[in-house]
Design a protein around this motif. Structure first.
Motif, PDB file in Angstrom:
ATOM      1  N   TYR A 150       0.828  -1.209   0.000  1.00  0.00           N
ATOM      2  CA  TYR A 150       0.000   0.000   0.000  1.00  0.00           C
ATOM      3  C   TYR A 150       0.861   1.257   0.000  1.00  0.00           C
ATOM      4  CZ  TYR A 150       0.788   0.360   5.081  1.00  0.00           C
ATOM      5  OH  TYR A 150       1.368   0.479   6.319  1.00  0.00           O
ATOM      6  N   ASN A 151       0.320   2.283  -0.619  1.00  0.00           N
ATOM      7  CA  ASN A 151       0.976   3.573  -0.783  1.00  0.00           C
ATOM      8  C   ASN A 151       0.469   4.504   0.322  1.00  0.00           C
ATOM      9  OD1 ASN A 151       1.351   6.337  -1.608  1.00  0.00           O
ATOM     10  ND2 ASN A 151       1.685   5.654  -3.715  1.00  0.00           N
ATOM     11  N   LYS A 152       1.332   4.835   1.264  1.00  0.00           N
ATOM     12  CA  LYS A 152       0.902   5.622   2.411  1.00  0.00           C
ATOM     13  C   LYS A 152       0.427   7.020   2.012  1.00  0.00           C
ATOM     14  CE  LYS A 152       3.682   3.162   5.851  1.00  0.00           C
ATOM     15  NZ  LYS A 152       4.684   3.254   6.947  1.00  0.00           N
ATOM     16  N   PHE A 155      -3.121   6.763   0.637  1.00  0.00           N
ATOM     17  CA  PHE A 155      -4.045   6.531   1.748  1.00  0.00           C
ATOM     18  C   PHE A 155      -4.284   7.824   2.516  1.00  0.00           C
ATOM     19  CE2 PHE A 155      -3.847   2.091   0.958  1.00  0.00           C
ATOM     20  CZ  PHE A 155      -4.797   1.453   1.753  1.00  0.00           C
ATOM     21  N   ASP A 156      -3.210   8.569   2.767  1.00  0.00           N
ATOM     22  CA  ASP A 156      -3.348   9.847   3.488  1.00  0.00           C
ATOM     23  C   ASP A 156      -4.180  10.831   2.677  1.00  0.00           C
ATOM     24  OD1 ASP A 156      -1.775   8.809   5.495  1.00  0.00           O
ATOM     25  OD2 ASP A 156       0.066   9.819   4.830  1.00  0.00           O
ATOM     26  N   LYS A 161      -7.562   4.865   6.645  1.00  0.00           N
ATOM     27  CA  LYS A 161      -6.585   4.261   7.553  1.00  0.00           C
ATOM     28  C   LYS A 161      -5.794   3.172   6.834  1.00  0.00           C
ATOM     29  CE  LYS A 161      -9.018   5.071  11.947  1.00  0.00           C
ATOM     30  NZ  LYS A 161      -9.615   4.416  13.150  1.00  0.00           N
ATOM     31  N   TYR A 162      -4.524   3.049   7.198  1.00  0.00           N
ATOM     32  CA  TYR A 162      -3.674   2.025   6.600  1.00  0.00           C
ATOM     33  C   TYR A 162      -4.188   0.622   6.952  1.00  0.00           C
ATOM     34  CZ  TYR A 162      -0.268   5.913   6.439  1.00  0.00           C
ATOM     35  OH  TYR A 162       0.366   7.108   6.231  1.00  0.00           O
ATOM     36  N   ASP A 164      -4.106  -3.156   8.342  1.00  0.00           N
ATOM     37  CA  ASP A 164      -3.399  -3.775   9.463  1.00  0.00           C
ATOM     38  C   ASP A 164      -3.671  -5.271   9.448  1.00  0.00           C
ATOM     39  OD1 ASP A 164      -5.963  -4.153  10.570  1.00  0.00           O
ATOM     40  OD2 ASP A 164      -5.849  -2.293  11.731  1.00  0.00           O
ATOM     41  N   MET A 263      -3.311   0.419  -3.496  1.00  0.00           N
ATOM     42  CA  MET A 263      -2.884  -0.849  -2.902  1.00  0.00           C
ATOM     43  C   MET A 263      -3.099  -1.984  -3.895  1.00  0.00           C
ATOM     44  SD  MET A 263      -5.877  -1.714  -0.100  1.00  0.00           S
ATOM     45  CE  MET A 263      -7.625  -1.663  -0.532  1.00  0.00           C
ATOM     46  N   TRP A 288       5.861   3.483   1.370  1.00  0.00           N
ATOM     47  CA  TRP A 288       4.945   2.364   1.221  1.00  0.00           C
ATOM     48  C   TRP A 288       5.106   1.384   2.370  1.00  0.00           C
ATOM     49  CZ3 TRP A 288       7.488  -2.400   0.488  1.00  0.00           C
ATOM     50  CH2 TRP A 288       8.833  -2.307   0.116  1.00  0.00           C
ATOM     51  N   SER A 375       4.286  -4.178   8.873  1.00  0.00           N
ATOM     52  CA  SER A 375       5.104  -4.710   7.776  1.00  0.00           C
ATOM     53  C   SER A 375       5.948  -5.882   8.246  1.00  0.00           C
ATOM     54  CB  SER A 375       5.999  -3.608   7.194  1.00  0.00           C
ATOM     55  OG  SER A 375       5.234  -2.604   6.550  1.00  0.00           O
TER      56      SER A 375
END
Length: 433
Positions: A150-152, A155-156, A161-162, A164, A263, A288, A375
């Motif tokens: 996923y590309n943070k 997402f931001d 939310k990322y 999990d 993602m 990421w 991760s």
């Protein structure tokens, strides 16, 4: 860590006959003697593992050189079949997919390397899948497992939310739709999800995560929820249509690396490629992470559970036409690729080695590899089941299921019709023959 291991050929019967007809145990392959080897590889510019292994072996054995021979990754097995038939195949060649191992082994195109395997103990994940009738015909050097990338930043941007360790497939699908909507609002053309064209992107997970699922049973009802979800995501515009991805020859490296998707699910081999491409400029530079593969239900989610995923080992075997004076050298090379030293070298470029004992610390020390707890959990803890259980029916059944994959995601057949037709074909064309 718990790790049970983790397509290109046509009719297995025809290929097996072709292989059998060209095999020889007489050591016909030419070469420069025992101090040189040839090794098959693919996409050498973007797949550094082959050079790393060749260089590492040469460093440990300065009197031996390993020359790489490049193949087309999409047509690797087809080209290898032709080279084996023509006596042009390298001394050592990669078992690119477990799907085709039976064809090579049954066609007598792999030397018995049981003596090498006996020295590996339990350090080589995936070794049992290269064993037939008590003998071993290849040695695994990689054991990849599928995870979420996923590309943070995206997402931001979408205010999502990322991922999990708690995600199910329903969570993944909901996030994909929310990401697509949020990115559109923010002025981005990126989609929430990129699902690559391979059948494994759905079928590998379905086989691994569905209780009682058995490829060789010819019963494929376990695929339905995975395809129902994927078709819905395509219709919602949260991921690229299969037809568009195929027509436009989209690559997963570009879709994620150029930030066209927030993602995607992909194997852990992509860590090395993404790092390399971000360094070279072929991929954008962005932060990421990886997360465990989405799960069928909550029973295998959370950091106290072991997520179920899939992935075949990648092994190396020896061409039976190798000149006799090279056999010991080739076996020495196989022992090296499964060793702790090779594992550390592979982990150092982001590759997941089959010998995982010392890999985790090495891979997370690589600049650019995400070091957050999710991760690390995704990389180190999972139950990895094979996409391609070894057997004579695997390749023809997978070819039938590839047709199902194309028919459903292209919209030419509904999932129930496609499953029924695939089951009928499996029964009539493969299992009852």
């Amino acid at each position: 860590m718990k790790r049970r291991t983790f397509a290109v050929l046509g009719a297995v019967t025809a290929l097996s006959l072709a292989l059998t007809g060209c095999s020889s145990g007489d050591g016909e392959s030419g070469g420069d003697g025992k101090n040189s080897l040839t090794l098959a590889g693919w996409s050498l510019a973007t797949t550094p593992e082959f050079k790393v292994l060749a260089d590492g072996f040469h460093t440990a054995n300065p009197d031996i050189t390993v020359e790489l021979k490049e193949y087309d990754p999409k047509n690797y097995d087809t080209q290898m079949i032709a080279d084996l038939a023509a006596g042009k195949a390298p001394d050592v060649y990669v078992q690119k997919t477990l799907k085709n191992f039976y064809t090579y082994q049954n066609g007598k195109q792999l030397l018995d390397v049981s003596d090498v395997a006996s020295g590996l103990g339990s350090t080589a994940n995936g070794l049992p899948f290269y064993q037939v009738d008590g003998k071993t015909f290849a040695v695994p050097y990689r054991q990849d497992s599928w995870v979420i990338y996923y590309n943070k930043a995206l997402f931001d941007q979408a205010k999502v939310k990322y991922p999990d360790a708690s995600w199910t497939w329903d969570d993944y699908a909901a996030a994909g739709k929310k990401l697509t909507a949020g990115l559109k609002t923010a002025g981005s053309k990126a989609l929430g999800i990129y699902q690559h064209t391979w059948q494994s992107t759905l079928q590998g997970f379905a086989l691994a995560q569905s209780p009682g699922a058995d490829l060789n049973s010819g019963n494929f009802g376990y695929l339905k929820p995975y395809y129902t979800r994927a078709v819905d995501l395509q219709k919602a515009g949260a991921q690229v249509q299969l037809g568009d991805a195929t027509t436009n020859s989209l690559t997963y490296q570009a879709q994620f690396g150029k930030q066209q998707a927030a993602m995607m699910t992909m194997g852990t081999w992509y860590i090395a490629t993404l790092l390399s491409q971000q360094k070279s400029g072929d991929a954008d530079k962005f932060e990421w992470g990886i997360a465990p593969a989405p799960q069928a239900d909550k029973s295998t989610t959370g950091t106290s559970a072991t997520p179920v995923t899939f992935g075949d080992p990648t092994g190396m075997g020896i061409n039976p036409k190798i000149s006799k004076d090279k056999v010991d050298t080739a076996k020495k090379f196989l022992a090296y690729v499964a060793s702790a030293d090779a594992a550390k070298a592979l982990a150092g470029i982001g590759i997941t080695p089959a010998n995982t004992d010392a890999a985790a610390d090495a891979i997370f020390a690589v600049p650019g590899v995400p070091t957050d707890e999710v991760s690390k959990f995704a990389f180190t803890k999972h139950d990895t089941k094979p996409e391609n259980p070894v057997g004579k029916y695997t390749a023809p059944l997978q070819n039938i299921l590839n047709d199902l994959h194309t028919a459903v995601l292209s919209g030419t057949k509904d999932i129930d019709t496609a499953i029924t037709e695939a089951q009928d074909r499996a029964k009539n064309e493969v299992l009852n023959k």
